[in-house]
Design a protein around this motif. Structure first.
Motif, PDB file in Angstrom:
ATOM      1  N   GLY A 260      14.361   0.450   6.100  1.00  0.00           N
ATOM      2  CA  GLY A 260      14.155  -0.881   6.672  1.00  0.00           C
ATOM      3  C   GLY A 260      14.590  -1.958   5.703  1.00  0.00           C
ATOM      4  N   THR A 261      14.287  -3.174   6.047  1.00  0.00           N
ATOM      5  CA  THR A 261      14.661  -4.340   5.244  1.00  0.00           C
ATOM      6  C   THR A 261      13.402  -4.954   4.633  1.00  0.00           C
ATOM      7  N   GLY A 390       5.325   0.493   0.563  1.00  0.00           N
ATOM      8  CA  GLY A 390       4.743   1.223   1.691  1.00  0.00           C
ATOM      9  C   GLY A 390       4.605   0.423   2.955  1.00  0.00           C
ATOM     10  N   GLY A 391       5.517  -0.525   3.178  1.00  0.00           N
ATOM     11  CA  GLY A 391       5.433  -1.351   4.382  1.00  0.00           C
ATOM     12  C   GLY A 391       4.345  -2.403   4.293  1.00  0.00           C
ATOM     13  N   GLN A 392       3.783  -2.596   3.113  1.00  0.00           N
ATOM     14  CA  GLN A 392       2.698  -3.566   2.901  1.00  0.00           C
ATOM     15  C   GLN A 392       3.136  -4.594   1.863  1.00  0.00           C
ATOM     16  N   ASN A 393       2.281  -5.548   1.589  1.00  0.00           N
ATOM     17  CA  ASN A 393       2.654  -6.609   0.653  1.00  0.00           C
ATOM     18  C   ASN A 393       1.621  -6.754  -0.446  1.00  0.00           C
ATOM     19  N   TYR A 394       1.082  -5.598  -0.908  1.00  0.00           N
ATOM     20  CA  TYR A 394       0.097  -5.621  -1.978  1.00  0.00           C
ATOM     21  C   TYR A 394       0.769  -5.745  -3.343  1.00  0.00           C
ATOM     22  N   LYS A 395      -0.018  -6.176  -4.323  1.00  0.00           N
ATOM     23  CA  LYS A 395       0.487  -6.287  -5.694  1.00  0.00           C
ATOM     24  C   LYS A 395       0.775  -4.912  -6.295  1.00  0.00           C
TER      25      LYS A 395
END
Length: 505
Positions: A260-261, A390-395
């Protein structure tokens, strides 16, 4: 008596007859009456026979009745009970027992018999008689004619060993063309009581295998039937799902990741200057769910005999180790060792392998490629960061709470930990943050993000250092962020660096 039995078994001839004109124990004897088999059968079977002039408790006279009757047996036809022109060892024994007992007035009792060994008691010692002469008695002794020389064909005594076959092939096991048993893949088959010498071993089944085993006395000959077929796996895999790849007796745990992007890099306050945010698209790939462990790396070493960069640098330094206060170079350290340079116990073989260079990681990938039908490699830096987020926006990889997903300097005990113990990220991957730094395929350049391509970037075309990502047990939280970057020389190694691999469809 035991020593006599040993000598009897070692004699390299088909027939042996032992005569003892003395008092003797009868522990070897298996008393039996004369047999009536054909002479041709008697001479083809092996035998060890014994005749003594007296029993175990008897004194034998100096003037030997036994000796005179032995000569008589071979120079007359009196001992030839079945009148076939031959005197067998059994006939000789019975004759001497009968005559000597009689002429000694029951004072002397000769003993006769064969060795108690199932392979050495089937034949009979045979004397061919000349023309019959009158029988010799004690009152009318006769001059003994010289006995005819018997020429005996020499034959080695049978000895035995064993054959052990470790097979990766399923099928039917044959020994010298004869079926023995069924063989399953990844099994060990032991064949016992195999005659010494050269034997042909075959497995006929999913593929055919043939080899020669040379068996020596009381020893085991070892053979390995290796498959030439690759495991039934392919580059195809289910996206967003877990699967395993069997290789060298282990199952590598994998995750199919749909490409994905995403925004690569970071602009937060902790970001370094080499983390310039930019948009990147990656394709589908499969990634190991956790870092390569000591046990998994050992399979590679055992199969190939590969020497790591640490092994090759003996006399210079093996690797960087953590001595509890600082990092230092230490000789004799390699992939078998922990962070302090000591050999790991078996209980730590499920920790990530460390003290391995970028070169070593590439060699491991090439080995996996040969063992399977896939092309394995290190992830690109873009693939690694996409997988870590992992498709998330965690630190951090899977959470903003680093302790939930990572081993770092506040909770690691300042050493590596078993893989897969913290929570996974959104793609089901473990330890993408912390535990050990992970090698990527790219050359490192601090301003590369400013000129990077947007579709499956492969990194700079040249460089001096390779990319490392993810932080480690030694680093503070800031150094373990999903976007953080580091680098090292391709042949360098330390106690906080490992790797994981990918393959693409």
């Amino acid at each position: 008596m035991a020593q006599v039995e040993i000598y009897a078994k070692r004699i390299q001839s088909k027939h042996a007859l032992f005569l003892f004109d003395a008092c003797f124990a009868g522990s070897l004897f298996d008393m039996r009456s004369p047999v009536t088999e054909a002479i041709t059968y008697k001479t083809t079977q092996q035998v060890r026979q014994f005749i003594t002039s007296g029993s175990a408790e008897e004194q034998v006279p100096d003037v030997s009745i036994f000796r005179k009757q032995f000569v008589a047996a071979l120079t007359t036809n009196e001992a030839d009970y079945d009148k076939d022109g031959f005197v067998t060892g059994s006939e000789l024994g019975q004759f001497l027992q009968t005559k000597v007992v009689n002429y000694s007035y029951n004072a002397q009792h000769p003993q006769y018999g064969k060795i108690r060994n199932p392979k050495l008691d089937k034949g009979d010692f045979v004397f061919e008689l000349k023309a019959a002469k009158p029988a010799i008695t004690e009152s009318k002794p006769a001059t003994a004619a010289p006995a005819k020389t018997i020429v005996v064909e020499e034959e080695k005594i049978l000895t035995y060993g064993a054959i052990e076959v470790n097979t990766e092939i399923a099928g039917d096991l044959y020994l010298d063309g004869a079926f023995v048993k069924k063989a399953t893949a990844s099994s060990k088959l032991t064949l016992k009581n195999i005659e010494t010498g050269s034997h042909t071993i075959e497995i006929r089944g999913s593929e055919n295998w043939k080899n020669t085993a040379v068996v020596t006395k009381d020893q085991t000959a070892y053979l390995t039937a290796k498959t030439t077929l690759k495991p039934a796996v392919s580059n195809s895999f289910a996206l967003n799902a877990d699967f395993t790849v069997p290789v060298a007796g282990i199952d590598l745990k994998m995750r199919g990741i749909q490409g994905g992007t995403f925004t690569m890099g970071s602009s937060d306050s902790e970001a370094a200057s080499d983390e310039t945010p930019h948009t990147v698209t990656v394709g589908n790939f499969a990634m190991m769910k956790h870092e390569v462990t000591v046990a998994e790396f050992k399979k590679f070493i055992d199969d190939t005999g590969y020497q790591t960069d640490a092994d090759k640098r003996t006399g210079n330094y093996g690797s960087y180790i953590w001595n509890g206060n600082q990092w230092e170079k230490k000789d004799g350290v390699n992939w078998k060792c922990g962070v302090n340079g000591s050999l790991r116990p078996q209980s730590e073989y499920n920790h990530p392998v460390i003290h391995v260079s970028w070169n070593d990681a590439v060699a491991y990938a090439e080995w996996l490629s040969k063992k399977t039908s896939q092309t394995w490699r290190l992830p690109t830096e873009a693939e690694w960061e996409y997988a870590a987020k992992g498709g998330q926006n965690y630190k951090y990889a899977g959470s903003d709470n680093i302790a939930a997903v990572a081993w770092y300097n506040d909770n690691s005990g300042m050493k590596t930990q078993e893989v897969g113990q913290k929570s996974p990220n959104g793609f089901g991957l473990y330890d993408m943050t912390g535990n050990v730094w992970e090698w990527c395929s790219d050359w490192y350049k601090d301003d590369y993000y400013k000129t990077s391509g947007s579709s499956n970037p492969q990194g700079p075309s040249t460089g001096s250092y390779r990319v490392l990502r993810g932080g480690s047990w030694y680093y503070e939280a800031r150094g373990c962020r999903s976007t953080g970057r580091d680098s090292d020389s391709p042949d360098d190694r330390s106690g906080n660096t490992g790797f994981r691999l990918v393959f693409v469809p």
